[in-house]
Design a protein around this motif. Structure first.
Motif, mmCIF file in Angstrom:
data_model
loop_
_atom_site.group_PDB
_atom_site.id
_atom_site.type_symbol
_atom_site.label_atom_id
_atom_site.label_comp_id
_atom_site.label_asym_id
_atom_site.label_seq_id
_atom_site.Cartn_x
_atom_site.Cartn_y
_atom_site.Cartn_z
ATOM 1 N N ASN A 196 47.060 57.022 42.572
ATOM 2 C CA ASN A 196 46.106 56.525 41.463
ATOM 3 C C ASN A 196 46.869 55.164 40.726
ATOM 4 O OD1 ASN A 196 44.531 56.376 39.311
ATOM 5 N ND2 ASN A 196 45.301 57.971 38.090
ATOM 6 N N LEU A 197 46.356 54.081 41.220
ATOM 7 C CA LEU A 197 46.791 52.647 40.779
ATOM 8 C C LEU A 197 46.445 52.337 39.539
ATOM 9 C CD1 LEU A 197 46.535 50.786 44.286
ATOM 10 C CD2 LEU A 197 48.209 52.266 43.289
ATOM 11 N N LYS A 198 47.227 51.831 38.524
ATOM 12 C CA LYS A 198 46.853 51.361 37.566
ATOM 13 C C LYS A 198 47.177 49.714 37.165
ATOM 14 C CE LYS A 198 46.514 55.431 35.412
ATOM 15 N NZ LYS A 198 45.370 56.074 34.955
ATOM 16 N N LEU A 199 45.736 49.034 37.145
ATOM 17 C CA LEU A 199 45.515 47.720 37.419
ATOM 18 C C LEU A 199 44.924 47.085 36.088
ATOM 19 C CD1 LEU A 199 44.299 47.459 40.793
ATOM 20 C CD2 LEU A 199 46.773 47.611 40.168
ATOM 21 N N ASN A 200 45.285 45.754 35.900
ATOM 22 C CA ASN A 200 44.663 44.735 34.796
ATOM 23 C C ASN A 200 44.067 43.774 35.541
ATOM 24 O OD1 ASN A 200 45.356 46.512 32.646
ATOM 25 N ND2 ASN A 200 47.347 45.548 32.517
ATOM 26 N N PRO A 201 42.933 43.215 35.050
ATOM 27 C CA PRO A 201 42.535 41.912 35.790
ATOM 28 C C PRO A 201 43.312 40.852 35.350
ATOM 29 C CG PRO A 201 40.972 42.632 33.744
ATOM 30 C CD PRO A 201 42.287 43.776 33.985
ATOM 31 N N LEU A 202 43.568 39.995 36.499
ATOM 32 C CA LEU A 202 44.007 38.376 36.399
ATOM 33 C C LEU A 202 43.567 37.781 35.372
ATOM 34 C CD1 LEU A 202 44.976 38.020 39.829
ATOM 35 C CD2 LEU A 202 46.547 38.807 38.197
ATOM 36 N N ASN A 203 44.156 36.959 34.788
ATOM 37 C CA ASN A 203 43.563 35.889 33.776
ATOM 38 C C ASN A 203 42.924 34.897 34.586
ATOM 39 O OD1 ASN A 203 43.457 33.456 32.093
ATOM 40 N ND2 ASN A 203 44.708 34.674 30.563
ATOM 41 N N ARG A 206 40.434 42.202 45.297
ATOM 42 C CA ARG A 206 41.894 41.706 45.906
ATOM 43 C C ARG A 206 42.681 41.980 44.881
ATOM 44 N NH1 ARG A 206 43.630 38.456 50.002
ATOM 45 N NH2 ARG A 206 45.496 37.227 49.406
ATOM 46 N N LEU A 207 43.695 42.893 45.155
ATOM 47 C CA LEU A 207 44.678 43.396 44.239
ATOM 48 C C LEU A 207 46.041 43.044 44.707
ATOM 49 C CD1 LEU A 207 43.687 47.192 44.348
ATOM 50 C CD2 LEU A 207 42.833 45.564 42.936
ATOM 51 N N ARG A 208 46.736 42.429 43.600
ATOM 52 C CA ARG A 208 48.302 41.890 43.868
ATOM 53 C C ARG A 208 49.005 42.616 42.887
ATOM 54 N NH1 ARG A 208 51.625 37.871 41.577
ATOM 55 N NH2 ARG A 208 52.913 36.840 43.358
ATOM 56 N N THR A 209 49.863 43.648 43.538
ATOM 57 C CA THR A 209 50.712 44.483 42.960
ATOM 58 C C THR A 209 52.124 44.358 43.987
ATOM 59 O OG1 THR A 209 50.118 46.320 44.509
ATOM 60 C CG2 THR A 209 48.905 46.092 42.422
ATOM 61 N N ARG A 210 53.092 45.362 43.427
ATOM 62 C CA ARG A 210 54.364 45.429 44.048
ATOM 63 C C ARG A 210 54.271 46.679 44.910
ATOM 64 N NH1 ARG A 210 54.727 44.953 38.582
ATOM 65 N NH2 ARG A 210 56.349 43.397 37.610
ATOM 66 N N THR A 211 54.643 46.315 46.257
ATOM 67 C CA THR A 211 54.409 47.287 47.251
ATOM 68 C C THR A 211 55.678 47.242 48.321
ATOM 69 O OG1 THR A 211 53.574 45.541 48.854
ATOM 70 C CG2 THR A 211 52.021 46.704 47.667
ATOM 71 N N TYR A 212 55.839 48.535 48.821
ATOM 72 C CA TYR A 212 56.688 48.480 50.081
ATOM 73 C C TYR A 212 56.279 48.151 51.452
ATOM 74 C CZ TYR A 212 59.383 51.969 47.401
ATOM 75 O OH TYR A 212 60.331 52.474 46.359
ATOM 76 N N MET A 223 36.542 42.506 34.409
ATOM 77 C CA MET A 223 36.201 43.662 35.199
ATOM 78 C C MET A 223 35.492 44.703 34.089
ATOM 79 S SD MET A 223 38.814 46.004 37.559
ATOM 80 C CE MET A 223 39.195 44.945 38.653
ATOM 81 N N THR A 224 34.407 45.344 34.507
ATOM 82 C CA THR A 224 33.885 46.437 33.629
ATOM 83 C C THR A 224 34.682 47.520 33.908
ATOM 84 O OG1 THR A 224 32.318 46.852 35.011
ATOM 85 C CG2 THR A 224 31.948 45.251 33.488
ATOM 86 N N ARG A 225 34.380 48.706 33.048
ATOM 87 C CA ARG A 225 35.084 50.184 33.309
ATOM 88 C C ARG A 225 34.483 50.929 34.731
ATOM 89 N NH1 ARG A 225 33.800 55.341 32.430
ATOM 90 N NH2 ARG A 225 35.581 56.897 31.898
ATOM 91 N N ARG A 226 33.208 50.495 34.825
ATOM 92 C CA ARG A 226 32.573 50.933 35.975
ATOM 93 C C ARG A 226 33.134 50.226 37.394
ATOM 94 N NH1 ARG A 226 28.043 53.456 38.239
ATOM 95 N NH2 ARG A 226 27.255 52.422 40.142
#
Length: 212
Positions: A203-210, A52-58, A1-4
């Motif tokens: 403001n979500l902080k995410l990293n691309p999946l391997n 498609r984001l995979r995160t911890r949620t309520y 994932m690029t910065r843009r």
């Protein structure tokens, strides 16, 4: 994932969470003196533009469900931790484990800004500075009861996890939601006839999946 690409995805997530209209409440507030809700903590997938984001949620939503209560009411929340077990980890020598990142899947609940007894330390309401934090591990649940005073200010508040070591990670994953306290001001005819427009900007902080 690029910065843009990341910035575009972040903008999409922020825009999607501006209004609470599309999101379901955890339960419907009633005319009784007790407003009951259930929050289930777990991993979930969220579509954001082409990502498609995979995160911890309520309750599998970003932001978490809206909770509504009133002055003089009891806000009863059942928190259920469906996250997996924490991976084994050893704190390096000389590091304070409480205030450094750890136990990412341990959680608890904090109501931000509300005039209620904080339910962060065990026993609840203690002023002992060395008291241990309440923490729910995988598979655990806890019933919270927050008693609002009759003169509690109307307004918009928010909830989030506050377990030292994992709170920051969980909040930037999307674990936060709004609490609407309705009071006398909401009975003014012009206000009662108006529609609530609630803002929830995250403001979500995410990293691309391997890829593997």
């Amino acid at each position: 994932m690029t910065r843009r690409q990341f910035l575009l995805a972040g903008g999409t997530v922020a825009a999607a969470t501006l209004l609470y209209g599309p999101f379901d409440a955890a339960a419907e507030a009633t005319d009784s003196q007790v407003d009951e809700y259930t929050l289930r903590v777990g991993y979930s997938a969220t579509e954001s533009g082409s990502f498609r984001l995979r995160t911890r949620t309520y309750n599998a939503s970003i932001p978490g469900p809206l909770m509504i209560t009133r002055p003089g009411h009891t806000l009863r929340v059942k928190l259920i931790n469906n996250l997996p077990e924490n991976p084994a980890a050893v704190v390096p020598p000389g590091i304070d484990p409480i205030n450094n990142r750890h136990a990412f899947n341990t959680t608890n609940l904090h109501l931000h800004g509300m005039q209620v007894i904080p339910h962060l330390f065990d026993p609840i309401g203690t002023v002992n500075p060395s008291a241990s934090l309440i923490g729910l591990s995988s598979g655990q649940s806890l019933n919270y009861e927050f008693h609002l005073p009759k003169d509690h200010p109307s307004g918009l508040y928010w909830y989030h996890p506050h377990y030292h070591g994992s709170a920051g990670v969980q909040v930037v994953n999307g674990m936060a939601g709004l609490i609407l306290v309705k009071g006398p001001i909401d009975e003014v005819p012009e206000i009662a006839a108006a529609r609530d427009e609630l803002l929830a900007i995250q403001n979500l902080k995410l990293n691309p999946l391997n890829a593997h």
